[in-house]
Design a protein around this motif. Sequence first.
Motif, short mmCIF file in Angstrom:
data_model
loop_
_atom_site.label_atom_id
_atom_site.label_comp_id
_atom_site.label_asym_id
_atom_site.label_seq_id
_atom_site.Cartn_x
_atom_site.Cartn_y
_atom_site.Cartn_z
N LYS A 127 0.97 -1.41 0.04
CA LYS A 127 0.12 0.06 -0.02
C LYS A 127 0.69 1.42 0.09
N PHE A 128 2.10 1.09 0.29
CA PHE A 128 2.96 2.32 0.38
C PHE A 128 4.26 1.93 0.14
N GLN B 31 1.19 6.93 -1.69
CA GLN B 31 0.03 5.83 -1.37
C GLN B 31 -1.03 6.42 -2.25
N ASP B 32 -1.64 5.37 -2.87
CA ASP B 32 -2.94 5.74 -3.45
C ASP B 32 -3.16 6.86 -4.55
#
Length: 238
Positions: A146-147, A174-175
Amino acid sequence: PFLPHTPHTPPKRLFDKYMAKVDSPHLARYYAMVEWFDETVGELVGHIDKKGLGKDTIIIYVTDNGWIQNPKGRGYDLKSKRSQYDGGTRTPIMVRWPGKVKPATSTTPVSSIDMMPTVLKAVGLEPTKEMRGLDLLDEKAINARKFLYGEIFLHNAVDTHNPAKNLTFRWGIQDGWKLILPHKENVTTRAAKGARGNGAIELYHLAKDPFETKNLAKANAKKVTELRELIDDAWDAK
């Protein structure tokens, strides 16, 4: 290998090829150097295959920094080499292992720290507990991350035993959001000549702003806090 590093001195046949495609001789020389390097890699891979060693040889390619050629001069342009921006940090990683790795392209962000776990797993060994990287051939694990975290350092280290002394920026993604945290001890001194920025915290949405032109940090304090915590968890450089 030094290619395609400066000075850009490609063969005339390659320079002429790209000079017919672009307006800048500086761009043409750079593109020609890249193809010249590709040719040498092709010769090496061809030699390995000719010797019948291809299926027993894992080739992993990585480069040390991104490069945007200055169309008006011989050096690199802003927001590329030595900078904290995507043009300086985002580079390709390629894995070749005939019969084991199916040719494909992935746009999922990965890191050069993933290379060692990849090699260890490939030869039947386990990464050490200290290794934070993932197996590049484990698509499920890569997609689950995720990171992504990284740093920028001074070109010439001032203290090889204390990495924080050489630090200019830490960054995390992230995202689609990217936060850049300056290490003001170096960013605001002459020692950081070549580092980009004015020492401000920077937040960009890479999916919407891939060239990092609009700093959204002041308008998104909560996102800055969230990403700062993740960056500090990776390395709380003091």
